[in-house]
Scaffold this motif. Structure first.
Motif, PDB file in Angstrom:
ATOM      1  N   GLY A  31       0.704  -1.354  -0.044  1.00  0.00           N
ATOM      2  CA  GLY A  31      -0.008  -0.064   0.027  1.00  0.00           C
ATOM      3  C   GLY A  31       0.981   1.270  -0.056  1.00  0.00           C
ATOM      4  N   ALA A  32       0.034   2.445   0.186  1.00  0.00           N
ATOM      5  CA  ALA A  32       0.767   3.619   0.196  1.00  0.00           C
ATOM      6  C   ALA A  32       2.124   3.880   1.210  1.00  0.00           C
ATOM      7  CB  ALA A  32      -0.270   4.670   0.236  1.00  0.00           C
ATOM      8  N   SER A  33       2.043   3.118   2.174  1.00  0.00           N
ATOM      9  CA  SER A  33       3.043   3.360   3.116  1.00  0.00           C
ATOM     10  C   SER A  33       4.387   2.383   2.953  1.00  0.00           C
ATOM     11  CB  SER A  33       2.734   3.151   4.461  1.00  0.00           C
ATOM     12  OG  SER A  33       2.197   1.651   4.606  1.00  0.00           O
ATOM     13  N   ALA A  34       4.340   2.040   1.596  1.00  0.00           N
ATOM     14  CA  ALA A  34       5.412   1.022   1.175  1.00  0.00           C
ATOM     15  C   ALA A  34       7.162   1.843   1.734  1.00  0.00           C
ATOM     16  CB  ALA A  34       5.464   0.633  -0.223  1.00  0.00           C
ATOM     17  N   SER A  35       7.801   0.937   1.934  1.00  0.00           N
ATOM     18  CA  SER A  35       9.179   1.304   2.358  1.00  0.00           C
ATOM     19  C   SER A  35      10.004   1.830   1.081  1.00  0.00           C
ATOM     20  CB  SER A  35      10.088   0.333   2.840  1.00  0.00           C
ATOM     21  OG  SER A  35      11.243   0.573   2.974  1.00  0.00           O
ATOM     22  N   LEU A  36      10.253   3.115   0.870  1.00  0.00           N
ATOM     23  CA  LEU A  36      11.000   3.667  -0.387  1.00  0.00           C
ATOM     24  C   LEU A  36      12.276   2.805  -0.411  1.00  0.00           C
ATOM     25  CD1 LEU A  36      10.063   7.473   0.031  1.00  0.00           C
ATOM     26  CD2 LEU A  36       8.801   5.592  -1.066  1.00  0.00           C
TER      27      LEU A  36
END
Lengths: 180, 180
Positions: A31-36
């Motif tokens: 989701g949107a909080s995936a680790s960059l």
DNA sequence: CAGCCAAACGGGGTGGCCCCCCGTTTGTGC
DNA sequence: GCACAAACGGGGGGCCACCCCGTTTGGCTG
């Protein structure tokens, strides 16, 4: 659409593609909080490179979802040609798609400069709404932004549950009281 | 409601209060993703103590919002005595309150064991819905869970914007077409 | 084809966070 | 007052975002 200047060197373009491919995988999973950092690792690049290509998480997500959002917009223009202009149909497809595409719902919130995914849909939505008003299927005092916000809220809440998303959207469109 | 056993030592209870007070401040400012370390710091306690009192972020948030949610429940029981049972009124108050109380909307998503805030409201909501169905103001095939999910999605989307929350909820309740 | 240099890269530092271990302090019942 | 379970908290491990700055490289120019 995003902050991409004149694409310059070949490796720059190649790395951009690698980053987007990796981001698509990781975002689909987390989701949107995936680790960059994980995205950069998976692309075989340093995290600094990722930050140079995409100034913010939002810029990256916007690029990742760009194609899907364009498809939604195209679908909207198509539906707008049908009898009565299928606003309701489009809203349901929009909601289902954004609910099941992890991270997308969050990215569709309008941003300050409106450079995100939202702007791409606002125009089609406005056309569909105008047609619907003309066909007597949408109260004129309801704004397009409110419609999109409603669909967006439902999608955020119904993440990963397309049936719930459809059901909630249909309730919202038809209202809660018995049809008279 | 949360994982609180028999409250034991005096300092335990005192520290719990301090943690909740600090959490209320920080969560009001930062929402559901507030830093747990900052909360502990502000309470003048070690972060380990916070984790001992509240096993998870969710447990802490549940405790923080407990009082407000109880008030909403009480208000629902009150409204249920009025003519027609004010389901619509209650839903709007619920949505407004959860939209403007930072972090609450997210905490209202049902949890696996339903030990969170959601369970406290499900019962009242069911009563209000039953009354509304009897009064012919709610289609019987709409479930209480869907109604709550809808209100919750709107609240999440309309965080910090009570007017938007109200507007969206009214659209969802009355539907999108012109009243015939 | 060689050499130059701006463009692009990436290792690693800084500071933050969550979660938990385990040695230390403290409240309380006797 | 004393003993001991109950509760505390410093600090370490592991993860993350973001960025500095020394190094590599693509591509233009002659």
């Amino acid at each position: 659409m995003t902050s991409q200047q004149i694409p310059q060197r070949a490796d720059w373009r190649r790395n951009r593609e690698r980053l987007l491919a990796a981001a698509a995988e990781v975002v689909a999973r987390d989701g949107a909080s995936a680790s960059l950092e994980e995205i950069a690792r998976r692309a075989g690049l340093g995290s600094a490179t990722l930050h140079r290509h995409f100034r913010s998480r939002e810029a990256l997500l916007t690029a990742v979802f760009h194609e899907g959002v364009e498809r939604l917009a195209a679908r909207g223009r198509e539906l707008n040609e049908t009898a009565g202009g299928g606003l309701a149909v489009w809203l349901e497809e929009l909601t289902r798609y954004t609910a099941t595409t992890r991270g997308l719902a969050v990215s569709l919130r309008p941003t300050v400069d409106d450079s995100g995914c939202h702007g791409m849909l606002a125009d089609v939505a406005a056309e569909l709404a105008a047609t619907a008003v003309r066909a007597g299927r949408l109260r004129p005092e309801i704004t397009v932004d409110d419609l999109l916000a409603l669909a967006n809220g439902i999608a955020i809440r119904a993440e990963n549950d397309p049936e719930l998303a459809s059901r909630l959207l249909r309730i919202a469109i038809s209202g809660v009281e018995p049809r008279t």
